[in-house]
Write an enzyme that holds these catalytic residues in place. Structure first.
Site, PDB file in Angstrom:
ATOM      1  N   TYR A 106       0.887  -1.213  -0.091  1.00  0.00           N
ATOM      2  CA  TYR A 106      -0.026   0.010  -0.094  1.00  0.00           C
ATOM      3  C   TYR A 106       0.987   1.221  -0.022  1.00  0.00           C
ATOM      4  O   TYR A 106       0.325   2.189  -0.628  1.00  0.00           O
ATOM      5  CB  TYR A 106      -1.076  -0.080   1.198  1.00  0.00           C
ATOM      6  CG  TYR A 106      -2.087  -0.852   1.176  1.00  0.00           C
ATOM      7  CD1 TYR A 106      -2.879  -0.947  -0.182  1.00  0.00           C
ATOM      8  CD2 TYR A 106      -1.928  -2.241   1.891  1.00  0.00           C
ATOM      9  CE1 TYR A 106      -4.246  -2.082  -0.200  1.00  0.00           C
ATOM     10  CE2 TYR A 106      -2.890  -3.136   1.618  1.00  0.00           C
ATOM     11  CZ  TYR A 106      -4.006  -3.143   0.807  1.00  0.00           C
ATOM     12  OH  TYR A 106      -4.887  -3.991   0.463  1.00  0.00           O
TER      13      TYR A 106
HETATM   14  C1  LIG Z   1      -0.456  -7.980  -2.428  1.00  0.00           C
HETATM   15  C2  LIG Z   1      -1.044  -8.272  -3.691  1.00  0.00           C
HETATM   16  C3  LIG Z   1      -2.631  -7.633  -3.457  1.00  0.00           C
HETATM   17  C4  LIG Z   1      -0.291  -7.527  -4.903  1.00  0.00           C
HETATM   18  O1  LIG Z   1      -1.143  -7.645  -6.117  1.00  0.00           O
HETATM   19  P1  LIG Z   1      -0.267  -8.095  -7.360  1.00  0.00           P
HETATM   20  O2  LIG Z   1      -1.147  -7.962  -8.531  1.00  0.00           O
HETATM   21  O3  LIG Z   1       0.538  -9.358  -7.357  1.00  0.00           O
HETATM   22  O4  LIG Z   1       0.644  -7.001  -7.501  1.00  0.00           O
HETATM   23  P2  LIG Z   1       1.044  -5.901  -8.668  1.00  0.00           P
HETATM   24  O5  LIG Z   1       1.391  -6.603  -9.798  1.00  0.00           O
HETATM   25  O6  LIG Z   1      -0.339  -5.031  -8.903  1.00  0.00           O
HETATM   26  O7  LIG Z   1       2.091  -4.994  -8.067  1.00  0.00           O
HETATM   27  C5  LIG Z   1       2.050  -3.776  -8.321  1.00  0.00           C
HETATM   28  C6  LIG Z   1       3.162  -2.994  -7.753  1.00  0.00           C
HETATM   29  O8  LIG Z   1       3.151  -3.301  -6.447  1.00  0.00           O
HETATM   30  C7  LIG Z   1       4.587  -3.462  -6.113  1.00  0.00           C
HETATM   31  N1  LIG Z   1       4.325  -4.486  -5.151  1.00  0.00           N
HETATM   32  C8  LIG Z   1       3.571  -5.791  -5.126  1.00  0.00           C
HETATM   33  N2  LIG Z   1       3.754  -6.346  -3.849  1.00  0.00           N
HETATM   34  C9  LIG Z   1       4.598  -5.514  -2.890  1.00  0.00           C
HETATM   35  C10 LIG Z   1       4.867  -5.788  -1.730  1.00  0.00           C
HETATM   36  N3  LIG Z   1       4.632  -6.696  -0.847  1.00  0.00           N
HETATM   37  N4  LIG Z   1       5.683  -4.633  -1.301  1.00  0.00           N
HETATM   38  C11 LIG Z   1       5.996  -3.455  -2.076  1.00  0.00           C
HETATM   39  N5  LIG Z   1       5.725  -3.341  -3.356  1.00  0.00           N
HETATM   40  C12 LIG Z   1       4.855  -4.432  -3.803  1.00  0.00           C
HETATM   41  C13 LIG Z   1       4.995  -4.361  -7.393  1.00  0.00           C
HETATM   42  O9  LIG Z   1       6.427  -4.119  -7.448  1.00  0.00           O
HETATM   43  C14 LIG Z   1       4.576  -3.332  -8.503  1.00  0.00           C
HETATM   44  O10 LIG Z   1       5.287  -2.257  -8.409  1.00  0.00           O
HETATM   45  P3  LIG Z   1       5.362  -1.482  -9.974  1.00  0.00           P
HETATM   46  O11 LIG Z   1       4.120  -1.128 -10.252  1.00  0.00           O
HETATM   47  O12 LIG Z   1       6.217  -0.316  -9.563  1.00  0.00           O
HETATM   48  O13 LIG Z   1       6.080  -2.308 -11.078  1.00  0.00           O
HETATM   49  C15 LIG Z   1      -1.318  -9.918  -3.923  1.00  0.00           C
HETATM   50  O14 LIG Z   1       0.134 -10.304  -4.157  1.00  0.00           O
HETATM   51  C16 LIG Z   1      -1.850 -10.687  -3.034  1.00  0.00           C
HETATM   52  O15 LIG Z   1      -3.141 -10.679  -3.100  1.00  0.00           O
HETATM   53  N6  LIG Z   1      -1.172 -11.227  -2.143  1.00  0.00           N
HETATM   54  C17 LIG Z   1      -1.978 -11.965  -0.994  1.00  0.00           C
HETATM   55  C18 LIG Z   1      -3.061 -11.276  -0.366  1.00  0.00           C
HETATM   56  C19 LIG Z   1      -2.515 -10.021   0.474  1.00  0.00           C
HETATM   57  O16 LIG Z   1      -1.375  -9.901   0.898  1.00  0.00           O
HETATM   58  N7  LIG Z   1      -3.366  -8.888   0.442  1.00  0.00           N
HETATM   59  C20 LIG Z   1      -2.923  -7.626   1.176  1.00  0.00           C
HETATM   60  C21 LIG Z   1      -4.075  -6.902   1.487  1.00  0.00           C
HETATM   61  S1  LIG Z   1      -4.534  -7.327   3.281  1.00  0.00           S
END
Ligand SMILES: CC(C)(COP(=O)(O)OP(=O)(O)OC[C@H]1O[C@@H](n2cnc3c(N)ncnc32)[C@H](O)[C@@H]1OP(=O)(O)O)[C@@H](O)C(=O)NCCC(=O)NCCS
Length: 166
Positions: A139
């Site tokens: 976030y």
């Molecule tokens: C966290 C989550 C929602 C990220 O979704 P994703 O589609 O894989 O991530 P994205 O491809 O949209 O990432 C977009 C950007 O965020 C960054 N990013 C992704 N995870 C990150 C993390 N944990 N920390 C920092 N940056 C992160 C990526 O590097 C990317 O950067 P860029 O746009 O500069 O290239 C996904 O991995 C997930 O569902 N994880 C399990 C559930 C979870 O942890 N939910 C969180 C809410 S409680």
């Protein structure tokens, strides 16, 4: 050309195959989200793969408020002196493992911010409860700021979210 994904309100879609790798977030979508929708405790939005109709991701929104005094001083001093600040809370947000790393988490966040901005009630900010440090970093990467008193809770003023849309 048709768009590869669409975002729709949770209804009767088959979401049994959804797996983000975090069991509580899977269970919530499989078992609880429908009930929260019916009781109007949360609105759940699904990111659906247009080619297969599989659920690639989801998030939930609910109305909320935070205390003005809990916002960082630099933010609070620019706001009206009402004790509470109206917000929309992202309760849960997750992307299925098969679809992670394709910027779909960002797509869900943008949709949530736009939805919060277009509602007919006052909403100053979107807030989120990050479930762990990795989620909090995700976030922050998208412009959210941590509450000093609760570093796993983060907020993004709707106006700055809209100003920085990709
Ligand atoms: C966290 C989550 C929602 C990220 O979704 P994703 O589609 O894989 O991530 P994205 O491809 O949209 O990432 C977009 C950007 O965020 C960054 N990013 C992704 N995870 C990150 C993390 N944990 N920390 C920092 N940056 C992160 C990526 O590097 C990317 O950067 P860029 O746009 O500069 O290239 C996904 O991995 C997930 O569902 N994880 C399990 C559930 C979870 O942890 N939910 C969180 C809410 S409680």
């Amino acid at each position: 050309m048709t768009k590869p994904f669409r975002i729709e309100r949770l209804a009767k879609q088959d979401r049994s195959g959804f797996d983000c790798g975090i069991p509580p977030l899977n269970d919530y979508l499989h078992k609880q989200a429908g009930q929260d929708e019916r009781r109007r405790f949360a609105a759940c939005y699904l990111l659906v793969d247009a080619a297969t109709s599989e659920v690639a991701g989801y998030y939930t929104l609910a109305a909320g408020s935070v205390l003005l005094g809990d916002l960082p001083q630099a933010t609070a001093k620019k706001l009206p002196r009402y004790p509470s600040v109206p917000v929309v809370r992202i309760g849960r947000l997750a992307v299925d493992q098969r679809y992670q790393g394709k910027k779909l988490g960002g797509v869900l966040l943008v949709d949530a911010i736009q939805r919060a901005a277009s509602t007919d009630v006052g909403v100053y900010a979107v807030i989120v409860d990050a479930k762990d440090e990795a989620a909090a970093t995700f976030y922050e990467h998208h412009g959210f700021t941590r509450f000093e008193s609760a570093p796993r809770v983060l907020f993004l003023p709707v106006a700055s979210g809209l100003a920085n849309l990709p």
